[in-house]
Design an enzyme around this catalytic site. Structure first.
Site, PDB file in Angstrom:
ATOM      1  N   GLU A  97     -16.222   3.554  -7.359  1.00 46.93           N
ATOM      2  CA  GLU A  97     -16.040   2.142  -6.994  1.00 46.93           C
ATOM      3  C   GLU A  97     -17.270   1.568  -6.308  1.00 46.93           C
ATOM      4  O   GLU A  97     -17.646   0.420  -6.544  1.00 46.93           O
ATOM      5  CB  GLU A  97     -14.803   1.979  -6.102  1.00 46.93           C
ATOM      6  N   HIS A 143      -1.333   2.890  -4.246  1.00 48.54           N
ATOM      7  CA  HIS A 143      -1.199   1.992  -5.393  1.00 48.54           C
ATOM      8  C   HIS A 143      -0.408   0.728  -5.061  1.00 48.54           C
ATOM      9  O   HIS A 143       0.004   0.004  -5.955  1.00 48.54           O
ATOM     10  CB  HIS A 143      -0.500   2.715  -6.549  1.00 48.54           C
TER      11      HIS A 143
END
Lengths: 377, 328
Positions: free
Chosen positions: B60, B129
């Protein structure tokens, strides 16, 4: 210094050297000092001048910090050859992503040295326009800029600015970082991205042996340049105190990138002769004999010996360079003290391209508050 | 007019932005061949090629850091972070670089970048999540933070965010991706759509102002409906923009209603609700009949999914807060 990490004393294939510490020109099977059409002696004299002026920028700025004119200064003493050799190998269209120590590279790119002082004086955060010299702002977070360089190189690829054969169009990107940064995730991620996309970027690591107080052995068990192989692109170690070899190796790496053949890592093996910054005290963590040993490998002294011994420069030349350095030093001294403090209200203006109402309101509120003080105008 | 889900609307908006400007690039993990784990970029690589829809290595910080360089080269990267909880490896690049480069360079270098983050819970997922990190980005000067709650906003807001010359964190309520369909008029020009950094009153009322954004707008609307059954008229505001906040319509509303409740999935402590409550108090002090109440996620890590409905503010917890404001 562990045997594993040190280059072989005589150079050898894993340590590119073209000018010994004693000022002797030597050959390397793979790399040669090629200045094309230019006059070689003139180029070397130019490098000498560049390095002397760069050292003067550094020593003058250190002095300015000692006089309280700068808050801090990141010294490059000892790394002049690594920076001038690589900086002079760049073409105008190439793009540089520096750390906060690349004063010599900035000089090569035509950034006014006086502009470098603003960040360290605390009047700005780097006032040069990166687009004018293709020299990005100094990046202080260690290693972050290697990803920016890789992304920029991905943009170069998308613009079709590699592999055209046009020397004024084909573009390389160079990311500077240090031995300490080699431990950062961002540096390793930039290697992965650059390898994956075959991006036209040169990773130029100045291994100056010390990350503040931590020796290179704390960062790596293998010579840094060998890490590149694990990522799937070439790595080469060059004598970073040899301006000719650094120029040759960087030039080859840049050209490889411009031709579309992907990334290269260059480990410029050098030494931080000064402190990490002016706030640091290296006597707490390293032996003075180490510094004395490296002083014998001084990047400027060896070029002077070479020029003198081969009658490529006379005393007038050295005197001229010295005079120029004096003038530069005086200009930095006077210019530094004349750098204006920014207006307190200026901080609100450049947060966004499109100003927000809430920040404009905060600015106006503070302006009104300032107006309440006597003598406000 | 086309009836579409939020997922389809975002996909259509991205497509339109890519057609409008060849400098727009999409990048992220699995955004190419797969079309993203939520299929938001479905079909775009096929139509725009691998150079414009970039499957990135799984890193990321690498995605955001290379996007910085691409932006410096003149591109407009749209980065997808696969899930909210995976944005933190990129946090340094976002906060120290993306947010500050325009300021650091005294305006010389712009960062026209969009960071798309599917966020929020309620999908029965494993840890990392289901989070709502919006306050962390809204707290960072230099970033702008917006969130859509419905397909129409999704379609226009993503295009407006891409057109912005400032970096925009674009939060997408993942449990709404495939939940509801709405008519989207793709013929509306972007300039005629509601401006990006503005809030909207989505239900008129006179007794209380209920503020929500992203996934909580639907819950807020249901709460207003239920409150109406009990004779309470609740005005609902979809904030849409979290940084900057657009609270002028909120102040106007609260001056009429005298009561406000703000709700979000994110932790209550130092969440958006805290800032909003403070600002309403500063601006509407003499109109308030009760303190501004917050209904947020608890100040715990996001729980295992079998009990996430306990953690997420729901209809009843919102109504409970509405009731409590009438105790004053």
């Amino acid at each position: 210094m562990s045997e594993l990490l040190a280059p072989t004393p005589t150079g050898g294939p894993d340590f590119v050297q073209l000018l010994t510490p004693e000022g002797q020109r030597v050959e390397h099977p793979e790399y040669s000092f090629d200045v094309g059409e230019a006059d070689e002696a003139e180029v070397v004299r130019g490098f000498y001048r560049d390095m002397v002026l760069t050292r003067r920028i550094d020593t003058e700025s250190t002095a300015l910090q000692r006089h309280g004119e700068l808050g801090i200064w990141a010294q490059l003493l000892g790394q002049e050859a690594a920076q001038i050799g690589s900086g002079r190998a760049l073409r105008p269209q190439d793009y540089v992503f520096p750390t906060y120590r690349e004063h010599g590279v900035a000089y090569c790119r035509g950034v006014d040295p006086l502009r470098l002082l603003g960040l360290f004086r605390g009047v700005d955060q780097g006032s040069w326009d990166p687009r004018q010299n293709n020299f990005a702002n100094y990046t202080i977070v260690i290693g972050a800029q290697t990803l920016h360089a890789t992304g920029y190189a991905m943009g170069v690829q998308r613009d079709g600015a590699i592999g055209t054969g046009d020397p004024e169009r084909d573009t390389a990107v160079i990311a500077y970082f240090g031995d300490g940064a080699s431990s950062q995730g961002d540096v390793n991620e930039s290697f992965v991205f650059a390898a994956s996309y075959n991006a036209p970027v040169v990773f130029f690591c100045q291994n100056n042996q010390w990350a503040i107080s931590e020796p290179i052995e704390r960062q790596s068990r293998i010579p840094l340049y060998q890490r590149a192989h694990g990522f799937g692109f070439p790595g080469v170690r060059v004598d970073g105190n040899d301006v000719l070899a650094t120029y040759a190796v960087t030039q080859a790496a840049l050209q490889r990138a411009r031709e579309g053949n992907g990334p290269t890592m260059v480990e410029a093996y050098t030494y931080r002769m000064g402190a990490h910054t002016t706030t640091d005290d290296p006597t707490r963590y390293r032996m003075s004999e180490e510094l004395e040993k490296w002083k014998l490998k001084d990047p400027i002294a060896r070029v002077k010996v070479y020029l003198t011994r081969n009658a490529l420069a006379d005393q007038d030349f050295f005197d001229e360079v010295e005079t120029e350095a004096e003038q530069l030093g005086a200009r930095l001294r006077d210019g530094c003290k004349a750098l204006p403090d920014p207006s307190p209200l200026s901080i609100f203006d450049q947060v966004y391209v499109e100003q927000t109402d809430e920040l404009a309101e905060q600015r106006d509120g503070y302006a009104a508050y300032l107006e309440t003080f006597e003598g406000a105008h | 007019m086309t009836k579409m889900t939020l997922a389809k609307a975002l996909n259509a908006g991205l497509r339109k932005a890519m057609e409008a400007d060849p400098k727009v690039l999409l990048m992220g993990e699995d955004v190419g061949k797969l079309g993203g784990v939520f299929r938001i970029t479905d079909g775009l690589q096929k139509d725009f090629g691998e150079d414009r829809v970039i499957d990135s290595p799984l890193a990321e910080s690498g995605i955001l850091g290379t996007a910085v360089g691409l932006a410096m080269r003149g591109y407009r990267p749209v980065c997808e972070i696969q899930f909210d909880g995976f944005v933190y490896p990129a946090y340094d690049q976002i906060v120290s670089q993306v947010a500050k480069i325009h300021f650091r360079t005294h305006g010389h270098v712009r960062m026209p970048m969009v960071i798309r983050i599917p966020y929020g819970g309620g999908i029965g997922a494993v840890e990392h999540h289901s989070e709502s990190p919006e306050a962390q980005f809204a707290h960072t000067p230099g970033l702008k933070v917006v969130t859509c709650s419905n397909p129409v906003d999704g379609y226009f807001m993503i295009q407006q965010a891409i057109a912005s010359d400032d970096p925009v964190v674009f939060l997408e309520p993942k449990r709404q991706y495939h939940a509801d369909k709405a008519e989207v008029d793709e013929s509306t020009a972007l300039v005629d759509a509601q401006p990006l950094f503005t809030s909207r009153v989505v239900r008129a009322g006179s007794d209380l102002t209920l503020l929500a954004y992203g996934p909580m707008v639907k819950t807020a609307m249901k709460a207003a409906e239920a409150a109406a059954g009990e004779g309470r008229s609740v005005e609902v505001v979809d904030l849409r923009t979290l940084s900057p906040l657009d609270l002028a319509p909120v102040y106007e509303s609260v001056r009429r209603t005298g009561r406000a409740v703000v709700t979000h999935e994110a932790h209550s402590n130092l969440g958006m609700g805290s800032e909003i409550a403070a600002r309403i108090t500063e601006h509407c002090f003499y109109s308030l009949e009760a303190p501004v109440l917050r209904v947020g996620g608890f100040d715990t890590p996001y729980p295992p999914s079998r009990i996430e409905e306990e953690y997420l503010p729901d209809l009843d917890r919102v109504l409970d807060a509405v009731d409590r404001t009438f105790d004053f």
